[in-house]
Design a protein around this motif. Structure first.
Motif, PDB file in Angstrom:
ATOM      1  N   GLY A   4      40.258 -18.103 -57.170  1.00 20.88           N
ATOM      2  CA  GLY A   4      41.675 -18.425 -57.277  1.00 20.88           C
ATOM      3  C   GLY A   4      42.078 -19.725 -56.629  1.00 20.88           C
ATOM      4  O   GLY A   4      43.266 -19.987 -56.446  1.00 20.88           O
ATOM      5  N   THR A   5      41.096 -20.573 -56.290  1.00 22.82           N
ATOM      6  CA  THR A   5      41.391 -21.871 -55.680  1.00 22.82           C
ATOM      7  C   THR A   5      40.952 -22.979 -56.631  1.00 22.82           C
ATOM      8  O   THR A   5      40.171 -22.744 -57.562  1.00 22.82           O
ATOM      9  CB  THR A   5      40.651 -22.034 -54.342  1.00 22.82           C
ATOM     10  OG1 THR A   5      39.231 -22.069 -54.601  1.00 22.82           O
ATOM     11  CG2 THR A   5      40.967 -20.880 -53.395  1.00 22.82           C
ATOM     12  N   PRO A   6      41.423 -24.219 -56.418  1.00 23.72           N
ATOM     13  CA  PRO A   6      40.964 -25.327 -57.271  1.00 23.72           C
ATOM     14  C   PRO A   6      39.447 -25.509 -57.236  1.00 23.72           C
ATOM     15  O   PRO A   6      38.849 -25.949 -58.209  1.00 23.72           O
ATOM     16  CB  PRO A   6      41.690 -26.538 -56.667  1.00 23.72           C
ATOM     17  CG  PRO A   6      42.918 -25.974 -56.039  1.00 23.72           C
ATOM     18  CD  PRO A   6      42.504 -24.635 -55.503  1.00 23.72           C
ATOM     19  N   ALA A   7      38.831 -25.136 -56.105  1.00 27.01           N
ATOM     20  CA  ALA A   7      37.377 -25.296 -55.992  1.00 27.01           C
ATOM     21  C   ALA A   7      36.628 -24.297 -56.863  1.00 27.01           C
ATOM     22  O   ALA A   7      35.468 -24.523 -57.224  1.00 27.01           O
ATOM     23  CB  ALA A   7      36.947 -25.128 -54.538  1.00 27.01           C
ATOM     24  N   ALA A   8      37.266 -23.190 -57.222  1.00 27.40           N
ATOM     25  CA  ALA A   8      36.594 -22.149 -58.000  1.00 27.40           C
ATOM     26  C   ALA A   8      36.131 -22.681 -59.354  1.00 27.40           C
ATOM     27  O   ALA A   8      34.999 -22.432 -59.779  1.00 27.40           O
ATOM     28  CB  ALA A   8      37.514 -20.950 -58.170  1.00 27.40           C
ATOM     29  N   GLU A   9      36.999 -23.413 -60.033  1.00 24.44           N
ATOM     30  CA  GLU A   9      36.640 -23.953 -61.340  1.00 24.44           C
ATOM     31  C   GLU A   9      35.449 -24.919 -61.224  1.00 24.44           C
ATOM     32  O   GLU A   9      34.551 -24.904 -62.072  1.00 24.44           O
ATOM     33  CB  GLU A   9      37.835 -24.679 -61.950  1.00 24.44           C
ATOM     34  CG  GLU A   9      37.553 -25.285 -63.330  1.00 24.44           C
ATOM     35  CD  GLU A   9      38.755 -26.039 -63.894  1.00 24.44           C
ATOM     36  OE1 GLU A   9      38.575 -26.731 -64.897  1.00 24.44           O
ATOM     37  OE2 GLU A   9      39.849 -25.946 -63.303  1.00 24.44           O
ATOM     38  N   ILE A  10      35.457 -25.742 -60.189  1.00 26.74           N
ATOM     39  CA  ILE A  10      34.367 -26.703 -59.984  1.00 26.74           C
ATOM     40  C   ILE A  10      33.066 -25.954 -59.718  1.00 26.74           C
ATOM     41  O   ILE A  10      32.013 -26.267 -60.286  1.00 26.74           O
ATOM     42  CB  ILE A  10      34.707 -27.650 -58.820  1.00 26.74           C
ATOM     43  CG1 ILE A  10      35.948 -28.469 -59.140  1.00 26.74           C
ATOM     44  CG2 ILE A  10      33.517 -28.556 -58.502  1.00 26.74           C
ATOM     45  CD1 ILE A  10      36.464 -29.301 -57.989  1.00 26.74           C
ATOM     46  N   ALA A  11      33.110 -24.954 -58.830  1.00 35.56           N
ATOM     47  CA  ALA A  11      31.908 -24.201 -58.494  1.00 35.56           C
ATOM     48  C   ALA A  11      31.368 -23.458 -59.699  1.00 35.56           C
ATOM     49  O   ALA A  11      30.143 -23.438 -59.947  1.00 35.56           O
ATOM     50  CB  ALA A  11      32.224 -23.213 -57.360  1.00 35.56           C
ATOM     51  N   GLU A  12      32.222 -22.876 -60.494  1.00 35.24           N
ATOM     52  CA  GLU A  12      31.785 -22.131 -61.668  1.00 35.24           C
ATOM     53  C   GLU A  12      31.161 -23.052 -62.704  1.00 35.24           C
ATOM     54  O   GLU A  12      30.186 -22.687 -63.368  1.00 35.24           O
ATOM     55  CB  GLU A  12      32.966 -21.348 -62.252  1.00 35.24           C
ATOM     56  CG  GLU A  12      33.398 -20.170 -61.366  1.00 35.24           C
ATOM     57  CD  GLU A  12      34.776 -19.628 -61.697  1.00 35.24           C
ATOM     58  OE1 GLU A  12      35.406 -20.190 -62.640  1.00 35.24           O
ATOM     59  OE2 GLU A  12      35.221 -18.663 -61.057  1.00 35.24           O
ATOM     60  N   SER A  13      31.705 -24.257 -62.853  1.00 34.56           N
ATOM     61  CA  SER A  13      31.096 -25.211 -63.789  1.00 34.56           C
ATOM     62  C   SER A  13      29.728 -25.645 -63.308  1.00 34.56           C
ATOM     63  O   SER A  13      28.812 -25.872 -64.106  1.00 34.56           O
ATOM     64  CB  SER A  13      32.011 -26.432 -63.956  1.00 34.56           C
ATOM     65  OG  SER A  13      32.062 -27.216 -62.782  1.00 34.56           O
TER      66      SER A  13
END
Length: 285
Positions: free
Chosen positions: A271-280
């Protein structure tokens, strides 16, 4: 104890002379002497041995030096992070285990820069327990480490790599004369172990205990590269993770039987902006 005091101390540790430190810091020599006196009074012991005008770190000073450097590194990182935010930069704060600096971290950083060219990345290394404490406190965004020992609310973890744990010894070590040595052969041997502050200390201590093996611990460290160097030099045997695709000159690795691996991955807060980066990144790897 403030930033100036710590920087003065670290400079003295390098120059071993109040005059040279004063010149470096562009202050009066008397200021340097007073700063050192206040610091030693605050910590309650001397940090240097005096040899006339030359200062030499004593054992306490050498230990304090590492801690002081870590504090200043954290201050510098906080300052860089604040400056980046002030520039409205997109920043990802990455925390990682010390042992991953030479192989996993560079690969991850290169992938991140390929996937997100506009991303600014700051790095902070630490032990597993520190890294997960920092991500809980929102001091970092992602963690490159082993899986947390217990669930952390809102934090996800995905495996990226694994390292096989092996007996490790030099060609001149007595274990080299044994065909397919096992953990049992470590009994009574000089042994290089992991520091108690590392996650691998618990794993390997449990392994030895389960096998009923008592070893003669001659050295403990949190730095795997240091341990590898000492093993290669014939100081003692150890149980070490073998990095995928890496050969270490002078070391024979024998996989444990039954196999035991060290799983490594990436953790992030959902649920943080970093989540999308980590998942990619997980998808890319």
């Amino acid at each position: 104890m403030d930033e100036y005091t710590l920087r003065t101390f670290l400079s003295l540790a390098e120059t071993e002379n109040t005059r040279d430190t004063a010149a470096f810091l562009r202050v009066n020599q008397s200021n340097v002497s007073r700063t050192l006196a206040r610091l030693e009074a605050e910590v309650g012991t001397s940090l240097f041995t005096r040899h006339g005008r030359r200062l030499e770190l004593n054992a306490t000073g050498a230990a304090f030096r590492a801690d002081a450097a870590a504090v200043l590194d954290a201050i510098d990182q906080a300052r860089r992070h604040a400056e980046a935010l002030a520039r409205d930069a997109r920043v990802l704060r990455v925390g990682f285990l010390h042992s991953l600096a030479r192989w996993m971290v560079p690969d991850v950083i290169q992938r991140l820069r390929t996937l997100h060219p506009d991303l600014r990345i700051t790095l902070r290394q630490g032990f597993s327990r520190d890294l997960y404490r920092w991500i809980e406190a929102d001091a970092i965004d992602v963690v490159l480490a082993n899986e947390p020992p217990s669930a952390i609310d809102g934090v996800e973890w995905s495996k990226l790599h694994e390292e096989q744990l092996c007996l490790a010894f030099s060609d001149t070590h007595p274990l080299a004369a044994i065909d397919r040595p096992t953990v049992k052969e470590l009994a009574g041997q000089d042994f290089i172990g992991f520091s108690r502050i590392t996650e691998l200390h618990r794993v390997i201590a449990g392994l030895l205990a389960d096998q009923g093996v008592e070893v003669n611990v001659t050295f403990e460290s949190s730095e795997i590269d240091t341990m590898r160097t000492l093993v290669a030099g014939g100081l003692a045997a150890s149980v070490l993770p073998r990095t995928p695709g890496r050969d270490d000159d002078g070391i024979t690795y024998v996989p444990l039987d039954p196999p035991l691996v060290r799983e490594l991955g990436i953790a992030w807060r959902s649920g943080t902006p970093a989540a999308e980066i980590a998942e990619s990144l997980v998808d890319a790897l």
